[in-house]
Design a protein around this motif. Sequence first.
Motif, mmCIF file in Angstrom:
data_model
loop_
_atom_site.group_PDB
_atom_site.id
_atom_site.type_symbol
_atom_site.label_atom_id
_atom_site.label_comp_id
_atom_site.label_asym_id
_atom_site.label_seq_id
_atom_site.Cartn_x
_atom_site.Cartn_y
_atom_site.Cartn_z
ATOM 1 N N GLU A 175 43.809 35.570 47.064
ATOM 2 C CA GLU A 175 44.276 34.955 45.822
ATOM 3 C C GLU A 175 43.917 33.469 45.777
ATOM 4 O O GLU A 175 43.407 32.969 44.772
ATOM 5 C CB GLU A 175 45.792 35.141 45.722
ATOM 6 N N VAL A 176 44.163 32.765 46.876
ATOM 7 C CA VAL A 176 43.890 31.324 46.918
ATOM 8 C C VAL A 176 42.392 31.050 46.887
ATOM 9 O O VAL A 176 41.930 30.147 46.176
ATOM 10 C CB VAL A 176 44.537 30.687 48.169
ATOM 11 N N PHE A 177 41.613 31.814 47.639
ATOM 12 C CA PHE A 177 40.161 31.636 47.603
ATOM 13 C C PHE A 177 39.629 31.842 46.191
ATOM 14 O O PHE A 177 38.753 31.111 45.721
ATOM 15 C CB PHE A 177 39.474 32.609 48.559
ATOM 16 N N GLY A 178 40.154 32.864 45.512
ATOM 17 C CA GLY A 178 39.712 33.137 44.156
ATOM 18 C C GLY A 178 40.082 32.030 43.185
ATOM 19 O O GLY A 178 39.326 31.715 42.261
ATOM 20 N N PHE B 281 37.662 48.878 41.133
ATOM 21 C CA PHE B 281 37.956 48.096 42.328
ATOM 22 C C PHE B 281 37.532 46.636 42.145
ATOM 23 O O PHE B 281 38.296 45.718 42.438
ATOM 24 C CB PHE B 281 37.239 48.693 43.543
ATOM 25 N N ILE B 282 36.305 46.429 41.664
ATOM 26 C CA ILE B 282 35.828 45.066 41.457
ATOM 27 C C ILE B 282 36.692 44.349 40.417
ATOM 28 O O ILE B 282 36.989 43.153 40.543
ATOM 29 C CB ILE B 282 34.354 45.058 41.026
ATOM 30 N N GLY B 283 37.123 45.072 39.386
ATOM 31 C CA GLY B 283 37.996 44.469 38.389
ATOM 32 C C GLY B 283 39.315 43.998 38.981
ATOM 33 O O GLY B 283 39.851 42.955 38.590
ATOM 34 N N GLU B 284 39.842 44.739 39.935
ATOM 35 C CA GLU B 284 41.093 44.359 40.582
ATOM 36 C C GLU B 284 40.921 43.149 41.502
ATOM 37 O O GLU B 284 41.899 42.487 41.859
ATOM 38 C CB GLU B 284 41.648 45.546 41.377
ATOM 39 N N HIS B 285 39.683 42.887 41.907
ATOM 40 C CA HIS B 285 39.390 41.765 42.807
ATOM 41 C C HIS B 285 38.382 40.823 42.139
ATOM 42 O O HIS B 285 37.507 40.270 42.803
ATOM 43 C CB HIS B 285 38.822 42.291 44.129
ATOM 44 N N SER B 286 38.521 40.652 40.840
ATOM 45 C CA SER B 286 37.478 39.959 40.070
ATOM 46 C C SER B 286 37.299 38.502 40.481
ATOM 47 O O SER B 286 36.174 37.994 40.516
ATOM 48 C CB SER B 286 37.784 40.052 38.571
#
Length: 213
Positions: free
Chosen positions: A28-31, A104-109
């Motif tokens: 979350e923080v990296f994103g 999956f990619i959407g959940e970790h966009s």
Amino acid sequence: MSSATARPRRRRMSRAERERQMLDVAEEVFGERGFRAASMDEIAERCGVSKPMLYEYFGSKDGLMLACMARSKAELFEATQQAMAGATTADEVLWRGMVAYFEFIGEHSRSFALLMQQPLEMPPSAAEAVEDTRRQQSGLIADVLRVYAPDAPEPTVLAYTEIIVGACERLALWRTAHPEVTAEDAARHMTDFCRQGLGPYLSAWPTTPGPTA
């Protein structure tokens, strides 16, 4: 203080639970911040742990990022493989795999966009980790194409595998700026693309994109 008013003791997290929490918060923080701007202090504070504990688990900020990537790689493989395992037709195998990938990619966009858009900010070992994930997905895709396009020459299978992997990444990245495009929309675009390009080898496939009835 009586036992009736005493606060219940908080359950101590297992090592696996604590590690999962740290990885969730770190991703979350990296994103949000980007790799360089993200701090171990903030990650530790959000987790409610000490910074030394983060270092005990992962060794460094680089190690924490690589652990996040390794977990995502394993979870992506499991998600796509499980989705395809439930299919009964050639078209459905590809459809289910594509939907699972884009979901999956959407959940970790945020973290996905970070990897794709800011590669120079990543630790050097992150580039190899990204390639490992690409190779993993390439293996899944190539296996599908070999089974359902048995007349396609092996160089064609391998070439289309690379094309599909690259196209999926670009389409997933485009979706991060277009949230109105659903995972099913993206999967339909990709199955249309695959059907057109491999049409001579896939004559038995249905002509309507999307899942079979």
